[in-house]
Design a protein around this motif. Structure first.
Motif, PDB file in Angstrom:
ATOM      1  N   UNK A  31      14.752   2.373   7.565  1.00  0.00           N
ATOM      2  CA  UNK A  31      14.106   1.882   6.342  1.00  0.00           C
ATOM      3  C   UNK A  31      12.697   1.382   6.638  1.00  0.00           C
ATOM      4  N   UNK A  32      11.877   2.286   7.121  1.00  0.00           N
ATOM      5  CA  UNK A  32      10.505   1.968   7.517  1.00  0.00           C
ATOM      6  C   UNK A  32       9.644   1.561   6.325  1.00  0.00           C
ATOM      7  N   UNK A  33       8.793   0.578   6.561  1.00  0.00           N
ATOM      8  CA  UNK A  33       7.805   0.145   5.572  1.00  0.00           C
ATOM      9  C   UNK A  33       6.599  -0.390   6.350  1.00  0.00           C
ATOM     10  N   UNK A  34       5.435  -0.252   5.782  1.00  0.00           N
ATOM     11  CA  UNK A  34       4.204  -0.729   6.401  1.00  0.00           C
ATOM     12  C   UNK A  34       3.733  -1.986   5.679  1.00  0.00           C
ATOM     13  N   UNK A  35       3.131  -2.897   6.432  1.00  0.00           N
ATOM     14  CA  UNK A  35       2.558  -4.118   5.867  1.00  0.00           C
ATOM     15  C   UNK A  35       1.135  -4.243   6.376  1.00  0.00           C
TER      16      UNK A  35
ATOM     17  N   UNK B 252      -4.078  -8.190   9.432  1.00  0.00           N
ATOM     18  CA  UNK B 252      -2.795  -8.035  10.112  1.00  0.00           C
ATOM     19  C   UNK B 252      -2.194  -6.721   9.669  1.00  0.00           C
ATOM     20  N   UNK B 253      -1.666  -5.960  10.632  1.00  0.00           N
ATOM     21  CA  UNK B 253      -1.037  -4.675  10.335  1.00  0.00           C
ATOM     22  C   UNK B 253       0.300  -4.634  11.061  1.00  0.00           C
ATOM     23  N   UNK B 254       1.333  -4.251  10.350  1.00  0.00           N
ATOM     24  CA  UNK B 254       2.645  -4.179  10.977  1.00  0.00           C
ATOM     25  C   UNK B 254       3.539  -3.163  10.316  1.00  0.00           C
TER      26      UNK B 254
ATOM     27  N   UNK C  78      -1.009  -5.307  14.953  1.00  0.00           N
ATOM     28  CA  UNK C  78      -2.406  -5.723  15.061  1.00  0.00           C
ATOM     29  C   UNK C  78      -2.639  -7.034  14.314  1.00  0.00           C
ATOM     30  N   UNK C  79      -3.389  -7.925  14.926  1.00  0.00           N
ATOM     31  CA  UNK C  79      -3.869  -9.138  14.259  1.00  0.00           C
ATOM     32  C   UNK C  79      -5.279  -9.377  14.778  1.00  0.00           C
TER      33      UNK C  79
ATOM     34  N   UNK D 112      -2.860 -18.399   7.905  1.00  0.00           N
ATOM     35  CA  UNK D 112      -2.523 -17.883   6.563  1.00  0.00           C
ATOM     36  C   UNK D 112      -1.937 -16.486   6.661  1.00  0.00           C
ATOM     37  N   UNK D 113      -2.509 -15.650   7.519  1.00  0.00           N
ATOM     38  CA  UNK D 113      -1.976 -14.299   7.695  1.00  0.00           C
ATOM     39  C   UNK D 113      -0.541 -14.341   8.218  1.00  0.00           C
TER      40      UNK D 113
END
Length: 141
Positions: free
Chosen positions: A35-39, A55-57, A68-69, A83-84
């Motif tokens: 159940x992949x999802x990107x944030x 931020x990338x996850x 990534x942050x 906050x992130x």
């Protein structure tokens, strides 16, 4: 069958996909649909609207992996990173995640993550040489 093994320093995206296909099939057969999802949480310049950090996850198998942050220099020390992290945790909870995991180097932000409740679950010494790479997690449930 007698497979041949080739080495290449310039694999194509198709080569990567060909390797990934049987791995994902095996993982899905063994552990179910990930159940992949990107944030992505984007930090934008207040004047130009240009993305200057964030931020990338990816969420899979009930965990958010923060890949990534990056906090731009002009936004450091203002709580942007905190906050992130709070927003990422809220998004992970909304998606029903069990926890969050990430990796960082000793010259990046291990203290920052510990301050936010993350605990180390592994490390690699001399990666890069003279430094340490840390792996952190935070359980949400």
């Amino acid at each position: 069958m007698s497979p041949r093994i080739d080495i290449t320093a310039t694999p194509s995206e198709e080569d990567r996909a060909a390797i990934l296909r049987p791995l994902r099939a095996h993982n899905t057969a063994s552990a179910g649909d990930p159940q992949r999802a990107t944030l992505a949480l984007l930090v934008r310049d207040e004047h130009s609207d240009e993305v200057i950090g964030g931020l990338y996850g990816e969420i899979f198998y009930g965990w958010l992996y923060i890949e990534l942050l990056a906090i731009p220099e002009q936004a450091q020390g203002q709580g942007t990173g905190s906050r992130l992290m709070v927003m990422a945790e809220e998004a992970a909870r909304e998606k029903g995640c069990v926890g969050i995991w990430l990796d960082t180097f000793d010259f990046q932000a291990p203290d920052f993550y510990q301050k936010h409740g993350y605990t180390a679950f592994g490390e690699i010494a001399d990666f890069p040489p003279g430094h340490t790479r840390f792996y952190f997690q935070k359980r949400l449930v």
